[in-house]
Motif scaffolding. Structure first.
Motif, PDB file in Angstrom:
ATOM      1  N   LEU A 236     -84.334 -31.104  49.303  1.00  7.04           N
ATOM      2  CA  LEU A 236     -84.185 -32.367  50.034  1.00  7.04           C
ATOM      3  C   LEU A 236     -85.161 -33.436  49.539  1.00  7.04           C
ATOM      4  O   LEU A 236     -85.157 -34.559  50.032  1.00  7.04           O
ATOM      5  CB  LEU A 236     -84.397 -32.141  51.539  1.00  7.04           C
ATOM      6  CG  LEU A 236     -83.404 -31.200  52.229  1.00  7.04           C
ATOM      7  CD1 LEU A 236     -83.706 -31.121  53.718  1.00  7.04           C
ATOM      8  CD2 LEU A 236     -81.967 -31.635  51.996  1.00  7.04           C
ATOM      9  N   ASN A 237     -86.005 -33.068  48.568  1.00  7.13           N
ATOM     10  CA  ASN A 237     -87.034 -34.004  48.100  1.00  7.13           C
ATOM     11  C   ASN A 237     -86.994 -34.285  46.605  1.00  7.13           C
ATOM     12  O   ASN A 237     -87.606 -35.241  46.149  1.00  7.13           O
ATOM     13  CB  ASN A 237     -88.427 -33.465  48.449  1.00  7.13           C
ATOM     14  CG  ASN A 237     -88.732 -33.570  49.925  1.00  7.13           C
ATOM     15  OD1 ASN A 237     -89.035 -34.642  50.420  1.00  7.13           O
ATOM     16  ND2 ASN A 237     -88.616 -32.456  50.646  1.00  7.13           N
ATOM     17  N   TYR A 238     -86.302 -33.443  45.843  1.00  2.00           N
ATOM     18  CA  TYR A 238     -86.335 -33.583  44.382  1.00  2.00           C
ATOM     19  C   TYR A 238     -84.922 -33.690  43.813  1.00  2.00           C
ATOM     20  O   TYR A 238     -84.002 -33.013  44.264  1.00  2.00           O
ATOM     21  CB  TYR A 238     -87.043 -32.386  43.733  1.00  2.00           C
ATOM     22  CG  TYR A 238     -88.518 -32.338  44.047  1.00  2.00           C
ATOM     23  CD1 TYR A 238     -89.438 -33.007  43.239  1.00  2.00           C
ATOM     24  CD2 TYR A 238     -88.996 -31.639  45.149  1.00  2.00           C
ATOM     25  CE1 TYR A 238     -90.795 -32.979  43.529  1.00  2.00           C
ATOM     26  CE2 TYR A 238     -90.359 -31.610  45.445  1.00  2.00           C
ATOM     27  CZ  TYR A 238     -91.253 -32.289  44.632  1.00  2.00           C
ATOM     28  OH  TYR A 238     -92.584 -32.265  44.916  1.00  2.00           O
ATOM     29  N   GLY A 239     -84.788 -34.539  42.792  1.00  3.07           N
ATOM     30  CA  GLY A 239     -83.506 -34.678  42.119  1.00  3.07           C
ATOM     31  C   GLY A 239     -83.216 -33.539  41.159  1.00  3.07           C
ATOM     32  O   GLY A 239     -82.074 -33.340  40.751  1.00  3.07           O
TER      33      GLY A 239
ATOM     34  N   THR B  46     -79.577 -34.043  40.285  1.00  2.00           N
ATOM     35  CA  THR B  46     -78.839 -35.005  41.120  1.00  2.00           C
ATOM     36  C   THR B  46     -79.318 -36.429  40.857  1.00  2.00           C
ATOM     37  O   THR B  46     -80.526 -36.689  40.859  1.00  2.00           O
ATOM     38  CB  THR B  46     -79.032 -34.667  42.618  1.00  2.00           C
ATOM     39  OG1 THR B  46     -78.674 -33.299  42.835  1.00  2.00           O
ATOM     40  CG2 THR B  46     -78.171 -35.554  43.496  1.00  2.00           C
ATOM     41  N   THR B  47     -78.368 -37.323  40.630  1.00  6.70           N
ATOM     42  CA  THR B  47     -78.673 -38.746  40.446  1.00  6.70           C
ATOM     43  C   THR B  47     -77.778 -39.561  41.372  1.00  6.70           C
ATOM     44  O   THR B  47     -76.562 -39.386  41.362  1.00  6.70           O
ATOM     45  CB  THR B  47     -78.416 -39.181  38.991  1.00  6.70           C
ATOM     46  OG1 THR B  47     -79.175 -38.346  38.110  1.00  6.70           O
ATOM     47  CG2 THR B  47     -78.810 -40.629  38.769  1.00  6.70           C
ATOM     48  N   ALA B  48     -78.382 -40.439  42.160  1.00  2.00           N
ATOM     49  CA  ALA B  48     -77.618 -41.346  43.025  1.00  2.00           C
ATOM     50  C   ALA B  48     -77.739 -42.759  42.459  1.00  2.00           C
ATOM     51  O   ALA B  48     -78.823 -43.176  42.033  1.00  2.00           O
ATOM     52  CB  ALA B  48     -78.156 -41.302  44.453  1.00  2.00           C
ATOM     53  N   LEU B  49     -76.623 -43.474  42.435  1.00  2.56           N
ATOM     54  CA  LEU B  49     -76.594 -44.835  41.902  1.00  2.56           C
ATOM     55  C   LEU B  49     -75.841 -45.745  42.859  1.00  2.56           C
ATOM     56  O   LEU B  49     -74.817 -45.347  43.423  1.00  2.56           O
ATOM     57  CB  LEU B  49     -75.891 -44.855  40.536  1.00  2.56           C
ATOM     58  CG  LEU B  49     -76.538 -44.005  39.427  1.00  2.56           C
ATOM     59  CD1 LEU B  49     -75.594 -43.870  38.249  1.00  2.56           C
ATOM     60  CD2 LEU B  49     -77.856 -44.619  38.985  1.00  2.56           C
ATOM     61  N   PRO B  50     -76.315 -46.976  43.051  1.00  7.90           N
ATOM     62  CA  PRO B  50     -75.608 -47.893  43.957  1.00  7.90           C
ATOM     63  C   PRO B  50     -74.290 -48.353  43.342  1.00  7.90           C
ATOM     64  O   PRO B  50     -74.116 -48.308  42.122  1.00  7.90           O
ATOM     65  CB  PRO B  50     -76.580 -49.066  44.091  1.00  7.90           C
ATOM     66  CG  PRO B  50     -77.348 -49.050  42.808  1.00  7.90           C
ATOM     67  CD  PRO B  50     -77.478 -47.605  42.421  1.00  7.90           C
TER      68      PRO B  50
ATOM     69  N   ALA C 261     -86.850 -38.047  44.203  1.00 10.23           N
ATOM     70  CA  ALA C 261     -85.576 -37.692  44.840  1.00 10.23           C
ATOM     71  C   ALA C 261     -84.400 -37.967  43.906  1.00 10.23           C
ATOM     72  O   ALA C 261     -83.366 -37.324  44.003  1.00 10.23           O
ATOM     73  CB  ALA C 261     -85.403 -38.461  46.145  1.00 10.23           C
ATOM     74  N   ASN C 262     -84.549 -38.929  43.000  1.00  8.57           N
ATOM     75  CA  ASN C 262     -83.555 -39.147  41.951  1.00  8.57           C
ATOM     76  C   ASN C 262     -84.053 -38.490  40.676  1.00  8.57           C
ATOM     77  O   ASN C 262     -85.252 -38.581  40.352  1.00  8.57           O
ATOM     78  CB  ASN C 262     -83.341 -40.648  41.713  1.00  8.57           C
ATOM     79  CG  ASN C 262     -81.895 -41.053  41.896  1.00  8.57           C
ATOM     80  OD1 ASN C 262     -81.006 -40.221  42.055  1.00  8.57           O
ATOM     81  ND2 ASN C 262     -81.646 -42.356  41.874  1.00  8.57           N
ATOM     82  N   ALA C 263     -83.166 -37.817  39.951  1.00  6.18           N
ATOM     83  CA  ALA C 263     -83.577 -37.100  38.739  1.00  6.18           C
ATOM     84  C   ALA C 263     -84.221 -38.064  37.743  1.00  6.18           C
ATOM     85  O   ALA C 263     -83.778 -39.200  37.583  1.00  6.18           O
ATOM     86  CB  ALA C 263     -82.374 -36.428  38.105  1.00  6.18           C
ATOM     87  N   ASP C 264     -85.275 -37.582  37.084  1.00  4.94           N
ATOM     88  CA  ASP C 264     -85.915 -38.366  36.031  1.00  4.94           C
ATOM     89  C   ASP C 264     -84.897 -38.612  34.913  1.00  4.94           C
ATOM     90  O   ASP C 264     -84.096 -37.736  34.586  1.00  4.94           O
ATOM     91  CB  ASP C 264     -87.112 -37.577  35.487  1.00  4.94           C
ATOM     92  CG  ASP C 264     -87.927 -38.409  34.523  1.00  4.94           C
ATOM     93  OD1 ASP C 264     -87.592 -38.408  33.318  1.00  4.94           O
ATOM     94  OD2 ASP C 264     -88.895 -39.052  34.956  1.00  4.94           O
ATOM     95  N   PRO C 265     -84.901 -39.822  34.307  1.00  8.96           N
ATOM     96  CA  PRO C 265     -83.912 -40.111  33.262  1.00  8.96           C
ATOM     97  C   PRO C 265     -83.965 -39.147  32.081  1.00  8.96           C
ATOM     98  O   PRO C 265     -82.988 -39.017  31.348  1.00  8.96           O
ATOM     99  CB  PRO C 265     -84.241 -41.541  32.812  1.00  8.96           C
ATOM    100  CG  PRO C 265     -85.383 -42.010  33.618  1.00  8.96           C
ATOM    101  CD  PRO C 265     -85.723 -40.990  34.649  1.00  8.96           C
TER     102      PRO C 265
END
Length: 935
Positions: free
Chosen positions: A317-320, A655-659, A208-212
């Motif tokens: 909705l499942n992959y970054g 898409t990348t989500a970060l806290p 769900a978060n893009a691979d680096p």
């Protein structure tokens, strides 16, 4: 507004009035998690609505779509849950969802629990140290570590404890750079873990978060304010490779083919795993700007089966990283075909070096690999010396005719048709032409190059469509537009004037590049000259048109050069490319993209124009925090709208989500040293060109000092006083040696011996290589082969097993040894002067060291196990990274040619060389500067 605390809230929840936003903030007291929506009572605590009464009007309304029974339950929970929801769905963890495949957000909580269980156990006598385990005393403040410092540290640790440091799972471990030498294996570690708050993601998918490898950030916990970021002094930016190639075992990017694209009405963000579904699943709330949007009518419809679909299975909705097939509103014109125009230098030097013969043979051998699935690919060939030679290739014949244009001051096309031909239709005449092009100019003694006019002609030919110009040039442009003079002056190398040689000498190339960008034309440069070719000026074309520069100094087809060029050129021809692309990066509220680095043209403030995007090209973008961030996490989304070389308009979304965090220790614990080094490399090259090389080196050193000073002031007990240690977080331990590698790289290094062409090419690589290739380029790999374990060089589960990498110091070289040193562009086999004859026989098929010759070579594959293992390691080294590069192999004898020895030894960056410090000296300089001294 009535106080929600006076109403019925679920147990463990409270409400607090937020005066800034004029609304209530709901807090889960056990975890401290906050949300704007009121939490809903679970079904057991809610009053059961009579089954005969109509449902409340705020839950069912006229726009509600009908779903299958299982889906209805998945979105709304059970009927009893609807009774008092007030329009908000229950938190997923409280819903009764027998038919939903997952509970959104649960994955993050499970991950957190697993991480807590995996924390290292304290050994007897160890204490918690700033959220981690306390190192041994000598790692903190030398052997004289006293009771007073321990008390200071205990007080500081208590203060950090009060700030709930590490509560999200990020642990900070401090290391002393003076006593912990660099470990090359740490560069292969994944970046610090992204620990998102529970329920931030609606998918349990680990992707769900893009691979680096597609998108990574320099810090994986974003400071909530700019002042906190300044306190950490860590550069804040994104490193992108949105169109990276797929190696064996890589997961393909999922494609959404139904052209149903949900985007936020206000900020135009694409729907992704970090949005929230509200209003019973009929609307979604944007994770960037919080606007409520309608879910498209066909979002829950499976167009292939023509039946209701499963929303939760949708790739977006499942992959970054996903790719959408774009509907017609994303097209300004029909998708263009792939167009390749080859500009081939046929002057005397190009013919004599064998470049023309190698290039035409490579094109001929790779015609079947050119992307042409839809049969629309077009090709043209223009040869040039001081005149231009066009080739007319009528379809259906093997004949072609040459048309010569000698007036290069006013370029025109000598024929309106049959110059740019369909690859499939004119295949026979194209093959015949490529087969004899070298012979046609075999006796050509003309010296000179009309590269500028040739570029203008190619642009005229393809500008109605767009595409890629591939230039193969063997000499300095000397005639017509864009003519250049030799400005290489050994006297100014190493002086403050040297940076002038790294700037474009003629405005023609930048102006022409911008014209190309508007016409959707990209340029790749393959440069071969033995003399000065002004790479700095010619590299402008790929830089502003999203192309790439390749350099083969003193090319000679009778050596290994032909093999290297043929491999790399063939890979470039076979690459799928993204045509007529534009890229935009969006981010959550209060974050702004401030500057862009890489090969593209910035068309407006944040829109990057890329006429043709090659695979594995990297970009770096600096980010600014404009105002205090109140959200528990932020999202970065890169969107690339492009036409595939197969004629389909698509949008790749990463898409990348970060806290977010208000805690300085978490900012340090989340810093990604590889991403930081990549961003610093881009900034250093830009500074070289706009300022001086010395300024660039100073800026790199000073930024490292700033990071270490900030860490010392905030995270260590020594605080402001002088210290016997140089502390940094464990995850930034390799940053100083990476900076040292940058300072010693050919592109930036202090030296009066580096030709400007080599320096300009190194800078082009520093700003375009993806992290996987850039890390070995600034911190090479060093293996010992003569004493490697028996399994090295054999095939294991992950392919060929490589030896463990060694620190980059000549202390590891033994006089009887065999070593491999490589930086992704060149491989050196170092042979010690006392190497035993059996080793020489097994690897090189020669009787002894004395008869071995150094230099460029191909290693023989012999009938013995050791030869096969060494060959397998060399082959794996060439193939394991992304990109078209095929490194040369040089044999370096310990007492051989001095220039070759020095070149190989310059890769061992932890040694002192010339005026450049060793790693220990560099660390001492950093320590003196951090502690306020002079060096």
């Amino acid at each position: 507004m009535s106080d929600p605390n006076q109403q019925q809230l679920p147990p463990g929840w409270a409400a607090e009035w937020d005066g800034t936003h004029q609304r209530y903030l709901f807090i889960e007291t056990a975890t401290g998690r906050t949300q704007w929506e009121p939490p809903v009572l679970s079904a057991e605590l809610q009053p059961m609505a009579p089954t005969s009464s109509p449902p409340p009007s705020n839950v069912h309304h006229a726009k509600r779509r009908q779903y299958a029974a299982g889906q209805t339950q998945a979105y709304y929970g059970t009927e009893s849950t609807l009774g008092s929801g007030g329009g908000y769905p229950a938190p997923p963890s409280q819903q009764q969802q027998p038919n939903q495949l997952f509970t959104p957000g649960l994955a993050a909580e499970n991950q957190f629990q697993q991480q807590q269980q995996q924390q290292p156990q304290l050994q007897p006598g160890q204490q918690q140290y700033y959220g981690g385990v306390q190192p041994e005393p000598e790692y903190i403040n030398g052997p004289q570590y006293g009771q007073q410092q321990q008390q200071q540290m205990g007080t500081l640790a208590d203060q950090f404890g009060q700030m709930n440091m590490g509560q999200k799972g990020l642990r900070l471990y401090t290391t002393n750079l003076l006593t912990s030498p660099p470990d090359p294996r740490e560069l292969h570690n994944p970046p610090p873990e992204i620990v998102l708050p529970p329920n931030s993601c609606i998918s349990p998918n680990p992707s769900a978060n893009a691979d680096p490898s597609y998108q990574r950030c320099t810090i994986n916990a974003i400071p909530t304010s700019n002042s906190l970021l300044k306190k950490a002094n860590i550069p804040f930016g994104l490193v992108l490779t949105p169109y990276r190639s797929l190696k064996e075992g890589d997961e393909a990017v999922p494609v959404v083919t139904d052209t149903v694209i949900a985007r936020c009405r206000r900020c135009r963000t694409y729907i992704n795993p970090y949005v929230q579904f509200i209003d019973g699943g009929n609307r979604w709330r944007c994770c960037m700007c919080s606007l409520s949007n309608e879910v498209p009518q066909l979002f829950d419809w499976d167009q292939v089966r023509n039946a209701p679909g499963d929303r939760w299975a949708r790739p977006e909705l499942n992959y970054g990283v996903v790719e959408f097939v774009a509907p017609t509103e994303y097209m300004a014109r029909p998708p263009q075909p792939a167009v390749y125009v080859f500009l081939i230098d046929v002057s005397h030097s190009a013919i004599q070096s064998g470049m023309v013969a190698t290039a035409t043979r490579t094109i001929l051998e790779n015609l079947d690999r050119l992307p042409d699935e839809d049969g629309r690919t077009k090709v043209a060939i223009i040869a040039f010396d001081v005149s231009l030679y066009f080739f007319s290739m009528p379809p259906g014949t093997t004949d072609s005719s040459m048309l010569v244009v000698s007036d290069v001051e006013d370029v025109f096309l000598p024929k309106p048709t049959d110059l740019l031909v369909n690859l499939a239709e004119a295949r026979a005449s194209l093959e015949a032409l490529l087969g004899r092009l070298g012979d046609m100019f075999k006796e050509n003694h003309i010296i000179g190059s009309a590269l500028g006019p040739a570029l203008q002609a190619a642009f005229q030919l393809m500008s109605p469509i767009g595409g890629k110009i591939i230039v193969l040039s063997s000499s300095l442009p000397s005639v017509g537009a864009g003519a250049l003079k030799n400005r290489e002056d050994p006297k100014i190398l190493g002086t403050t004037k040297e940076s002038g040689l790294l700037q474009a000498a003629s405005p023609f190339y930048k102006t022409f590049a911008i014209e190309c960008s508007r016409g959707q034309v990209s340029v790749d440069m393959f440069l071969f000259s033995a003399a000065y070719q002004d790479v700095a000026t010619l590299a402008c074309l790929p830089h502003y048109t999203a192309g790439q520069t390749y350099f083969y100094p003193a090319f000679n087809a009778r050596t290994e050069d032909a093999r290297k060029f043929a491999h790399e050129f063939g890979e470039v021809l076979a690459q799928p490319i993204m045509l007529e692309a534009v890229m935009r990066v969006r981010a959550s509220k209060n974050l702004r993209m401030s500057s862009f680095h890489g090969n593209f043209f910035v068309r407006s403030t944040d829109l990057l124009a890329m006429p043709a995007v090659p695979q594995d090209l990297s970009y770096a973008i600096e980010v600014q925090i404009e105002d205090t961030i109140t959200a528990p996490f932020v999202v970065f989304q890169t969107a690339v709208l492009h036409t595939t070389c197969y004629g389909e308009r698509r949008i790749r979304v990463v898409t990348t989500a970060l806290p977010t965090t208000g805690n300085l220790s978490e900012v340090f614990a989340s810093a990604d040293q590889v991403a930081i080094a990549t961003l610093l490399a881009n900034k250093a090259v830009e500074r070289c060109i706009t300022h001086k090389l010395e300024d660039s080196r100073d800026a790199l050193f000073n930024k490292t000092v700033e990071i270490l000073t900030a860490y010392k002031a905030s995270m260590t007990a020594a605080g402001a006083g002088a210290s016997a240690q140089l502390a940094v977080s464990e995850n930034l331990k390799m940053l100083p040696v990476l900076v040292l590698g940058l300072l010693k790289n050919v592109g930036i290094r202090q030296s009066s011996q580096i030709p400007p062409d080599l320096r300009a090419y190194a800078q082009a690589l520093l700003t375009s290589l993806p992290a996987q290739l850039l890390m070995p380029y600034i911190y090479p790999t060093f293996y010992s082969l003569h004493n490697m374990s028996p399994e090295c060089g054999t095939v294991g589960e992950q392919g060929v097993i490589l030896p463990p990498p060694l620190p980059l110091s000549s202390e590891r070289l033994e006089r009887h040894g065999l070593y491999l040193i490589e930086d992704g562009q060149t491989i050196f086999l170092w042979v010690g002067r006392d190497a035993v004859p059996q080793l020489i026989a097994d690897v090189f098929n020669l009787p002894n060291y004395e008869v071995l010759r150094g230099g460029k070579t191909t290693l023989p594959l012999l009938e013995n196990a050791f030869s096969q293992r060494v060959n397998a390691i060399v082959q794996k080294t060439r193939e394991m990274r992304r990109g078209p590069y095929w490194p040369h192999l040089y044999i370096v004898k310990e007492d051989g040619e001095p220039a070759l020895r020095l070149w190989a030894l310059s890769c061992l960056i932890q040694d002192r060389s010339d005026v450049l410090p060793s790693y220990q000296q560099f660390i001492s300089q950093l320590k003196d500067k951090v502690n306020g001294g002079n060096y």
